[in-house]
Design an enzyme around this catalytic site. Structure first.
Site, PDB file in Angstrom:
ATOM      1  N   LYS A  46      -6.569  -1.160  14.371  1.00 14.70           N
ATOM      2  CA  LYS A  46      -6.564   0.193  13.805  1.00 14.70           C
ATOM      3  C   LYS A  46      -7.360   1.146  14.706  1.00 14.70           C
ATOM      4  CE  LYS A  46      -6.315  -1.616   9.049  1.00 14.70           C
ATOM      5  NZ  LYS A  46      -5.084  -1.162   8.431  1.00 14.70           N
ATOM      6  N   THR A  61       0.832  -1.208   0.000  1.00  9.14           N
ATOM      7  CA  THR A  61       0.000   0.000   0.000  1.00  9.14           C
ATOM      8  C   THR A  61       0.864   1.254   0.000  1.00  9.14           C
ATOM      9  OG1 THR A  61      -1.836  -1.126   1.100  1.00  9.14           O
ATOM     10  CG2 THR A  61      -1.751   1.262   1.309  1.00  9.14           C
TER      11      THR A  61
END
Lengths: 332, 332
Positions: free
Chosen positions: A125, A15
């Site tokens: 997260k 990413t």
């Protein structure tokens, strides 16, 4: 023109690499790469340096003062760190707050899913997002759905096996539930637009290339390849039971990378295909802005176009050269 | 006119009672009261019935099917449950989702504060919000700051002692940090407006009567009472240390109501007066809508006006008749 000074963590990863490409292509950014000491002398980091990016080597878990100094002076910090390493961002958030970073983009870049025991890494997260809110740190959370590049099923001929990363060829329930997909090549373009937009400060944004069901993908792949796919069908009950078992296996052996991956794969499957979390509608329910509405001029790469490139051998296999234990064709 | 059918949990409590008053005053609602079996035969519930409200008695932790049937058919469910009972809402959320409730208003009604270890009960509430998102259940979260009614310091003469619920007369740091306050009489008015507004669906909203510092409150109370307040000053370090100790005491004895309260009081003090979480600016950072912007016609009761009523003996003491262990004047 004064460029937006970006510090990017994870530029040698999948990413992060996509984001770096998008920022460079956009041209509005001066991108430095934050690198952990363990990979400072790697060929991949050397290449970043050769491409003209400043390399900032610092230990996320080392001296906090050094970390603050390392991140000071950047307008934007973007983090794209490996799925198992999410909580390594906590000190980076603390340092960004201490350094007065104007926008922190934590490592989201997954499907849309609420926190609370649905996808394990989503909860990791969340702990990072909570640390951001703890500090009142300006931020933008960007989710992008699932990669085209990780959504290609196996062809019966075996001719694309070496380019697949997950190839179970499974259809869950009736296969008609849609979820969001992004071509990896689109991610950086979205990020470049989002992080220079004042409308996205302190917001969640979802960006996607396509919104397709499993049956849609099968149809496109059969049409493009000329091959009939061999598929396995799992009911909702079977998939949920397999996820439960994957979790039990993982909890019994939490340092196992493969058990973590198997757990994670079925977390995503249940979230996307049973719960229908990864939809534009649910994203809006959860308070996300829609990048397609913010930037209607952005052209994305649909799955059919991607498949043309894939079958023409123009697509780089994610995690090339790395053994991640995901490639396991279960057909025959 | 078809009225909005509301099911209210906690109507015999402080916040629930305020909400009930506001809904009745508004006139747009048909309010039934959800009552747990333990209090079904109480005088307070009897009074609700006498006032014309349907009483729905159901065990939140009993048969799920019965709970779903009990909550079915209401447009809106509003929950105002005691601080220690937040997680009792989890099954109610499940039932509301199963019954297709159009708007669930969980028990927020506190100061603005992010989740993540800052205020203990805020994290309990977060687990309820996550359950709402788990079900994709339409919702509105409403926070209101701290009550005027819980913000009155002790007068040296002792003449208002019997009407106080917290009376430490402490000033933290320089006393100039502002936080949001609401008169309890304003809460129900805000709620009535918010829950019939499509703009607030799937949103967080903050509503407050005033935005004042501790020094502002001291000035108003001294002016209105004609008495000079006796104050204790605590530094940031002292307050944080006392909060740490209160947490340690609580963790060592988690069933103690008084230890939970002492922990909670300093959670709020640190959040409001040191961290500055409970401000309109931080609320907007956290994604809240501002009720004052949504409903500019709503007139609220400022702290000075409240103090006039308080000193004229027109204000009901919260938790009247209940021993909650908070009244402990520490002066002299």
């Amino acid at each position: 023109m004064v460029k937006n000074k970006v510090l990017l963590l994870g530029a040698t990863g999948e990413t992060g690499g996509d984001i770096l490409n998008g920022l460079v292509e956009d041209g509005s950014f001066d991108v430095a790469c934050l690198v952990r000491p363990s990979s400072a002398s790697s060929a991949a980091v050397q290449e970043l340096s050769t491409r003209g990016h400043n390399i900032v080597v610092v230990d996320l878990k080392g001296s906090f003062e050094k970390l603050v100094e390392a991140v000071r002076g950047y307008d934007t910090i973007i983090s794209a760190i490996g799925a198992p390493d999410q909580t390594q961002q906590l000190e980076l958030v603390d340092a960004a707050a201490a350094a007065g970073t104007k926008r922190f983009v934590p490592c989201a870049f997954m499907t849309v899913c609420p926190p609370g025991g649905i996808i394990g890494s989503r909860d990791d997260k969340e702990s990072v997002y909570q640390r951001i809110w703890y500090h009142h740190l300006p931020y933008t959370i960007i989710d992008i759905g699932f990669w085209h590049q990780a959504s290609v099923p196996r062809l019966a001929s075996g001719r694309i096996d070496s380019k697949l990363i997950v190839a179970r060829n499974e259809i869950y329930a009736d296969g008609n539930v849609k979820s969001m997909l992004s071509d990896k090549r689109d991610i950086g373009r979205w990020v470049a637009r989002i992080v220079q937009d004042e409308r996205t400060i302190n917001k969640k944004v979802f960006a996607h290339s396509e919104f397709l069901s499993q049956n849609d993908i099968v149809r496109i792949v059969e049409e493009k390849s000329g091959e009939k796919l061999e598929l396995t069908h799992l009911s909702t009950t079977e998939l949920k039971a397999r996820r439960e078992k994957a979790w039990a296996d993982y909890v019994a052996d939490p340092t196992s990378i493969s058990k973590r991956l198997l757990r994670s794969i079925d977390d995503y499957n249940v979230s996307k295909y049973i719960r229908q979390d990864d939809t534009p509608e649910n994203a809006k329910y959860l308070g996300y802005l829609d990048a397609r509405e913010l930037y209607p001029d952005v052209k994305t790469i649909g799955f059919a176009e991607f498949m043309d490139d894939f079958l023409a051998d123009k697509i780089k296999r994610p995690y090339e050269g790395k053994h991640i234990g995901l490639m396991k064709p279960t057909q025959k």
